[in-house]
Design a protein around this motif. Sequence first.
Motif, PDB file in Angstrom:
ATOM      1  N   GLY A  67       0.816  -1.197   0.000  1.00  0.00           N
ATOM      2  CA  GLY A  67       0.000   0.000   0.000  1.00  0.00           C
ATOM      3  C   GLY A  67       0.855   1.254   0.000  1.00  0.00           C
ATOM      4  O   GLY A  67       2.044   1.227   0.333  1.00  0.00           O
ATOM      5  N   GLN A  68       0.228   2.370  -0.385  1.00  0.00           N
ATOM      6  CA  GLN A  68       0.932   3.651  -0.447  1.00  0.00           C
ATOM      7  C   GLN A  68       0.581   4.574   0.717  1.00  0.00           C
ATOM      8  O   GLN A  68       1.038   5.718   0.758  1.00  0.00           O
ATOM      9  CB  GLN A  68       0.614   4.344  -1.775  1.00  0.00           C
ATOM     10  CG  GLN A  68       1.089   3.590  -3.002  1.00  0.00           C
ATOM     11  CD  GLN A  68       2.596   3.417  -3.020  1.00  0.00           C
ATOM     12  OE1 GLN A  68       3.332   4.362  -2.782  1.00  0.00           O
ATOM     13  NE2 GLN A  68       3.049   2.197  -3.298  1.00  0.00           N
ATOM     14  N   SER A  69      -0.240   4.079   1.627  1.00  0.00           N
ATOM     15  CA  SER A  69      -0.605   4.891   2.781  1.00  0.00           C
ATOM     16  C   SER A  69      -0.996   3.978   3.933  1.00  0.00           C
ATOM     17  O   SER A  69      -1.363   2.811   3.728  1.00  0.00           O
ATOM     18  CB  SER A  69      -1.760   5.840   2.442  1.00  0.00           C
ATOM     19  OG  SER A  69      -2.927   5.101   2.108  1.00  0.00           O
ATOM     20  N   LEU A  70      -0.927   4.529   5.135  1.00  0.00           N
ATOM     21  CA  LEU A  70      -1.306   3.779   6.318  1.00  0.00           C
ATOM     22  C   LEU A  70      -2.798   3.943   6.578  1.00  0.00           C
ATOM     23  O   LEU A  70      -3.433   4.901   6.124  1.00  0.00           O
ATOM     24  CB  LEU A  70      -0.511   4.261   7.530  1.00  0.00           C
ATOM     25  CG  LEU A  70       1.019   4.131   7.443  1.00  0.00           C
ATOM     26  CD1 LEU A  70       1.651   4.658   8.721  1.00  0.00           C
ATOM     27  CD2 LEU A  70       1.424   2.689   7.204  1.00  0.00           C
ATOM     28  N   GLY A  71      -3.334   2.991   7.320  1.00  0.00           N
ATOM     29  CA  GLY A  71      -4.747   3.055   7.665  1.00  0.00           C
ATOM     30  C   GLY A  71      -5.023   2.201   8.879  1.00  0.00           C
ATOM     31  O   GLY A  71      -4.158   1.452   9.348  1.00  0.00           O
ATOM     32  N   PRO A  72      -6.228   2.279   9.415  1.00  0.00           N
ATOM     33  CA  PRO A  72      -6.569   1.463  10.584  1.00  0.00           C
ATOM     34  C   PRO A  72      -6.613  -0.018  10.218  1.00  0.00           C
ATOM     35  O   PRO A  72      -6.914  -0.392   9.086  1.00  0.00           O
ATOM     36  CB  PRO A  72      -7.956   1.979  10.986  1.00  0.00           C
ATOM     37  CG  PRO A  72      -8.515   2.570   9.725  1.00  0.00           C
ATOM     38  CD  PRO A  72      -7.350   3.132   8.979  1.00  0.00           C
ATOM     39  N   SER A  73      -6.312  -0.840  11.172  1.00  0.00           N
ATOM     40  CA  SER A  73      -6.351  -2.282  10.955  1.00  0.00           C
ATOM     41  C   SER A  73      -7.778  -2.746  10.706  1.00  0.00           C
ATOM     42  O   SER A  73      -8.713  -2.305  11.376  1.00  0.00           O
ATOM     43  CB  SER A  73      -5.782  -3.010  12.179  1.00  0.00           C
ATOM     44  OG  SER A  73      -5.970  -4.413  12.049  1.00  0.00           O
ATOM     45  N   ARG A  74      -7.936  -3.634   9.725  1.00  0.00           N
ATOM     46  CA  ARG A  74      -9.249  -4.204   9.431  1.00  0.00           C
ATOM     47  C   ARG A  74      -9.365  -5.630   9.950  1.00  0.00           C
ATOM     48  O   ARG A  74     -10.362  -6.292   9.728  1.00  0.00           O
ATOM     49  CB  ARG A  74      -9.497  -4.174   7.920  1.00  0.00           C
ATOM     50  CG  ARG A  74      -9.580  -2.774   7.353  1.00  0.00           C
ATOM     51  CD  ARG A  74     -10.070  -2.771   5.928  1.00  0.00           C
ATOM     52  NE  ARG A  74      -9.150  -3.448   5.030  1.00  0.00           N
ATOM     53  CZ  ARG A  74      -9.397  -3.665   3.734  1.00  0.00           C
ATOM     54  NH1 ARG A  74     -10.542  -3.275   3.215  1.00  0.00           N
ATOM     55  NH2 ARG A  74      -8.521  -4.283   2.976  1.00  0.00           N
ATOM     56  N   MET A  75      -8.324  -6.110  10.589  1.00  0.00           N
ATOM     57  CA  MET A  75      -8.324  -7.491  11.082  1.00  0.00           C
ATOM     58  C   MET A  75      -8.448  -7.564  12.593  1.00  0.00           C
ATOM     59  O   MET A  75      -8.552  -8.640  13.150  1.00  0.00           O
ATOM     60  CB  MET A  75      -7.033  -8.196  10.656  1.00  0.00           C
ATOM     61  CG  MET A  75      -6.847  -8.251   9.156  1.00  0.00           C
ATOM     62  SD  MET A  75      -5.359  -9.124   8.692  1.00  0.00           S
ATOM     63  CE  MET A  75      -5.362  -8.843   6.930  1.00  0.00           C
ATOM     64  N   GLY A  76      -8.389  -6.405  13.257  1.00  0.00           N
ATOM     65  CA  GLY A  76      -8.497  -6.399  14.715  1.00  0.00           C
ATOM     66  C   GLY A  76      -9.940  -6.459  15.166  1.00  0.00           C
ATOM     67  O   GLY A  76     -10.870  -6.619  14.363  1.00  0.00           O
ATOM     68  N   PRO A  77     -10.190  -6.291  16.453  1.00  0.00           N
ATOM     69  CA  PRO A  77     -11.568  -6.299  16.979  1.00  0.00           C
ATOM     70  C   PRO A  77     -12.394  -5.176  16.366  1.00  0.00           C
ATOM     71  O   PRO A  77     -11.890  -4.072  16.157  1.00  0.00           O
ATOM     72  CB  PRO A  77     -11.366  -6.088  18.487  1.00  0.00           C
ATOM     73  CG  PRO A  77      -9.959  -6.506  18.747  1.00  0.00           C
ATOM     74  CD  PRO A  77      -9.184  -6.153  17.510  1.00  0.00           C
ATOM     75  N   ARG A  78     -13.640  -5.456  16.088  1.00  0.00           N
ATOM     76  CA  ARG A  78     -14.522  -4.443  15.531  1.00  0.00           C
ATOM     77  C   ARG A  78     -15.007  -3.488  16.621  1.00  0.00           C
ATOM     78  O   ARG A  78     -15.008  -3.816  17.795  1.00  0.00           O
ATOM     79  CB  ARG A  78     -15.716  -5.111  14.844  1.00  0.00           C
ATOM     80  CG  ARG A  78     -15.317  -5.982  13.658  1.00  0.00           C
ATOM     81  CD  ARG A  78     -16.522  -6.552  12.965  1.00  0.00           C
ATOM     82  NE  ARG A  78     -16.149  -7.363  11.811  1.00  0.00           N
ATOM     83  CZ  ARG A  78     -17.017  -7.964  11.012  1.00  0.00           C
ATOM     84  NH1 ARG A  78     -18.325  -7.855  11.254  1.00  0.00           N
ATOM     85  NH2 ARG A  78     -16.604  -8.680   9.984  1.00  0.00           N
ATOM     86  N   GLY A  79     -15.433  -2.334  16.158  1.00  0.00           N
ATOM     87  CA  GLY A  79     -15.923  -1.342  17.101  1.00  0.00           C
ATOM     88  C   GLY A  79     -15.129  -0.058  16.988  1.00  0.00           C
ATOM     89  O   GLY A  79     -14.235   0.068  16.153  1.00  0.00           O
TER      90      GLY A  79
END
Length: 287
Positions: A241-253
């Motif tokens: 990827g070319q930018s950082l972002g929040p994790s999509r594999m961690g706990p939801r919420g």
Amino acid sequence: GEVKLVAQQPGRIMQVLAGINDRVSAGDPLVVLDAADLLVKHTAAEAEVSVRKQERDSEPVTGVARDRRVAEDNLYAAERQLWQARADVDRVLTIRPEPATKAADLAKAREAVTQALAKVDAARTAARKAQTATGIPPYNRIEAALSTARADVELAEIAIDRMTIRAPKSGTILQAHATVGELAAPSAEAVLIVLGDVSTLRVKAEIEERDIGKVRIGQAAVVRSDAFPDKSFNGTIAQMGQSLGPSRMGPRGPRKPTDVDVLEVTIDLEGSTTLLPGMRVDVFLKP
């Protein structure tokens, strides 16, 4: 690489033509919705075109205006022939004769589509040339009415085509939720078919910000899964990827202040594996 397919128009499911693990090709019909009312509108629109064309032909023209009429008539006829050829392909795919007979009929129907496409391209080029000829007069009221009627036919055909959910690419049916008799709705949550290409599997991994400098494209990786504790699967980083972002594999919420942004990388696995789409795995990158 999964593709989730939903209905484009609301309607009752009439046919489900593909099930789990079926291999499909791009353009194959997968789910057919009831389009009886749209077919009636299509018939009425075609009748209106016939009436408007008779009215237009009662006023003869000459020169470039006549050339434009001929070119537009040829284009309309070619487009209708293409639509019918594609409908014939769907008809072959929705029936279940002997495999050899079906293969021969399908090849013939697809050849007809190819020929119809060539005719449409040629007719469209000729129509564009005739419509931009020097000294071309503007459309009169009768010609405009015919163009509007023909547009109604095309809109009806588009609406009918949207009642068939097709495979956007070749692949394997991973999930099939469509059931004959149910109502389908154009909602992202009402998924009918999940399609994916399982010939080659990829892993999406998340790298923490502090480790980004240790990662590069082409880097070797080892993938392990709790489902197969005695096996390791080799791969290489194919995309970053070319930018950082929040994790999509961690706990939801809601995110917490201590959450760390991550970089998503894609890893191509080597050869065939026993891993399945949707599995969570651990990725180890070799320095």
